[in-house]
Scaffold this motif. Structure first.
Motif, mmCIF file in Angstrom:
data_model
loop_
_atom_site.group_PDB
_atom_site.id
_atom_site.type_symbol
_atom_site.label_atom_id
_atom_site.label_comp_id
_atom_site.label_asym_id
_atom_site.label_seq_id
_atom_site.Cartn_x
_atom_site.Cartn_y
_atom_site.Cartn_z
ATOM 1 N N MET A 1 -8.502 31.876 55.366
ATOM 2 C CA MET A 1 -9.145 30.385 55.308
ATOM 3 C C MET A 1 -9.942 30.458 54.285
ATOM 4 N N GLY A 2 -9.763 29.580 53.242
ATOM 5 C CA GLY A 2 -10.975 29.935 52.150
ATOM 6 C C GLY A 2 -12.339 29.053 52.359
ATOM 7 N N ILE A 3 -12.985 28.834 51.400
ATOM 8 C CA ILE A 3 -14.226 28.188 51.368
ATOM 9 C C ILE A 3 -13.956 26.815 51.459
ATOM 10 N N TYR A 4 -14.715 26.046 52.600
ATOM 11 C CA TYR A 4 -14.406 24.550 52.848
ATOM 12 C C TYR A 4 -15.848 23.891 52.908
ATOM 13 N N LEU A 5 -16.004 22.834 51.848
ATOM 14 C CA LEU A 5 -17.221 22.059 51.671
ATOM 15 C C LEU A 5 -16.758 20.570 51.611
ATOM 16 N N LYS A 6 -17.327 19.760 52.620
ATOM 17 C CA LYS A 6 -16.901 18.345 52.516
ATOM 18 C C LYS A 6 -18.270 17.723 52.593
ATOM 19 N N ILE A 7 -18.666 16.821 51.523
ATOM 20 C CA ILE A 7 -19.758 16.089 51.606
ATOM 21 C C ILE A 7 -19.684 14.763 51.933
ATOM 22 N N GLY A 8 -20.226 14.045 53.008
ATOM 23 C CA GLY A 8 -19.968 12.644 53.233
ATOM 24 C C GLY A 8 -18.373 12.639 53.383
ATOM 25 N N GLY A 9 -17.607 11.853 52.740
ATOM 26 C CA GLY A 9 -16.043 11.814 52.873
ATOM 27 C C GLY A 9 -15.393 12.288 51.653
ATOM 28 N N THR A 10 -15.915 13.194 50.942
ATOM 29 C CA THR A 10 -15.545 13.823 49.758
ATOM 30 C C THR A 10 -15.402 15.188 49.922
ATOM 31 N N ASP A 11 -14.146 15.756 49.921
ATOM 32 C CA ASP A 11 -13.969 17.241 50.184
ATOM 33 C C ASP A 11 -13.902 17.775 48.501
ATOM 34 N N VAL A 12 -14.984 18.712 48.426
ATOM 35 C CA VAL A 12 -15.102 19.243 47.067
ATOM 36 C C VAL A 12 -14.807 20.817 47.236
ATOM 37 N N SER A 13 -14.015 21.187 47.994
ATOM 38 C CA SER A 13 -13.581 22.568 48.153
ATOM 39 C C SER A 13 -12.996 23.045 46.917
ATOM 40 N N ARG A 14 -11.920 22.300 46.533
ATOM 41 C CA ARG A 14 -11.182 22.967 45.393
ATOM 42 C C ARG A 14 -11.939 23.007 44.011
ATOM 43 N N PHE A 15 -13.081 22.452 43.966
ATOM 44 C CA PHE A 15 -14.042 22.631 42.552
ATOM 45 C C PHE A 15 -14.933 23.834 42.767
ATOM 46 N N ILE A 16 -15.034 24.541 43.930
ATOM 47 C CA ILE A 16 -16.045 25.506 44.044
ATOM 48 C C ILE A 16 -15.738 26.724 43.150
ATOM 49 N N THR A 17 -16.768 27.118 42.355
ATOM 50 C CA THR A 17 -16.684 28.221 41.414
ATOM 51 C C THR A 17 -16.689 29.360 42.214
ATOM 52 N N ALA A 18 -15.771 30.591 41.845
ATOM 53 C CA ALA A 18 -15.741 31.795 42.374
ATOM 54 C C ALA A 18 -17.047 32.300 42.528
ATOM 55 N N ASN A 19 -17.612 32.926 43.635
ATOM 56 C CA ASN A 19 -18.977 33.747 43.605
ATOM 57 C C ASN A 19 -20.014 32.957 43.465
ATOM 58 N N ARG A 20 -19.878 31.367 43.516
ATOM 59 C CA ARG A 20 -21.123 30.456 43.315
ATOM 60 C C ARG A 20 -21.325 29.499 44.542
ATOM 61 N N TYR A 21 -20.923 30.202 45.555
ATOM 62 C CA TYR A 21 -21.077 29.321 46.816
ATOM 63 C C TYR A 21 -21.812 30.162 47.861
ATOM 64 N N SER A 22 -22.941 29.777 48.499
ATOM 65 C CA SER A 22 -23.588 30.280 49.735
ATOM 66 C C SER A 22 -24.120 29.320 50.828
ATOM 67 N N ALA A 23 -24.052 29.894 51.850
ATOM 68 C CA ALA A 23 -24.578 29.202 53.236
ATOM 69 C C ALA A 23 -25.487 30.058 53.825
ATOM 70 N N VAL A 24 -26.807 30.042 53.514
ATOM 71 C CA VAL A 24 -28.019 30.808 53.938
ATOM 72 C C VAL A 24 -28.642 29.989 55.300
ATOM 73 N N THR A 25 -28.599 31.005 56.407
ATOM 74 C CA THR A 25 -29.268 30.625 57.595
ATOM 75 C C THR A 25 -30.513 31.398 57.904
ATOM 76 N N THR A 26 -31.644 30.710 58.060
ATOM 77 C CA THR A 26 -32.940 31.540 58.174
ATOM 78 C C THR A 26 -33.565 31.189 59.361
#
Length: 126
Positions: A1-26
């Motif tokens: 499973m790869g990185i998945y990112l959907k904002i509103g109704g727009t799936d932008v997963s295919r545009f994510i640059t390698a090593n330039r995605y993070s989801a940080v929980t604090t």
């Protein structure tokens, strides 16, 4: 499973640059009810958590860039993301920077940098 990112109704997963995605929980703590225990340790009750997503998207076509801009300028929007399991929540846009990368055969391609933020604190938390 790869990185998945959907904002509103727009799936932008295919545009994510390698090593330039993070989801940080604090964690979010209740500072008003903090206390020092008998061992001298400062104790703060945990009331929730917050998530910050940052990503750089490349080769974003004109239609997708316009949809992102419209969705994120509206304030809050639903985002489905990988962290690493898939989750969904309402996020606010802290930053959206669109830079025209190139024009090829009349089609504009953009680089988008975005930062999204959500706080998950119960209503009775703070």
């Amino acid at each position: 499973m790869g990185i998945y990112l959907k904002i509103g109704g727009t799936d932008v997963s295919r545009f994510i640059t390698a090593n330039r995605y993070s989801a940080v929980t604090t964690p979010v703590y209740d500072e008003e009810n903090a206390f020092v225990n008998i061992y001298g340790e400062r104790i703060r009750p945990r009331t929730g958590h917050e998530v910050t997503i940052s990503a750089v998207l490349t080769d974003v076509d004109d239609v997708t860039a316009a949809a992102l801009s419209d969705t994120l300028s509206a304030g809050s929007c639903t985002v489905t993301y990988s962290a690493p399991a898939e989750k969904s929540a309402a996020f606010e846009c802290e930053k959206l920077a669109l830079a025209l990368d190139r024009v090829y055969r009349g089609v504009k391609y953009w680089t988008a940098e975005l930062i999204l933020h959500a706080s998950f604190v119960p209503e009775d938390g703070l």
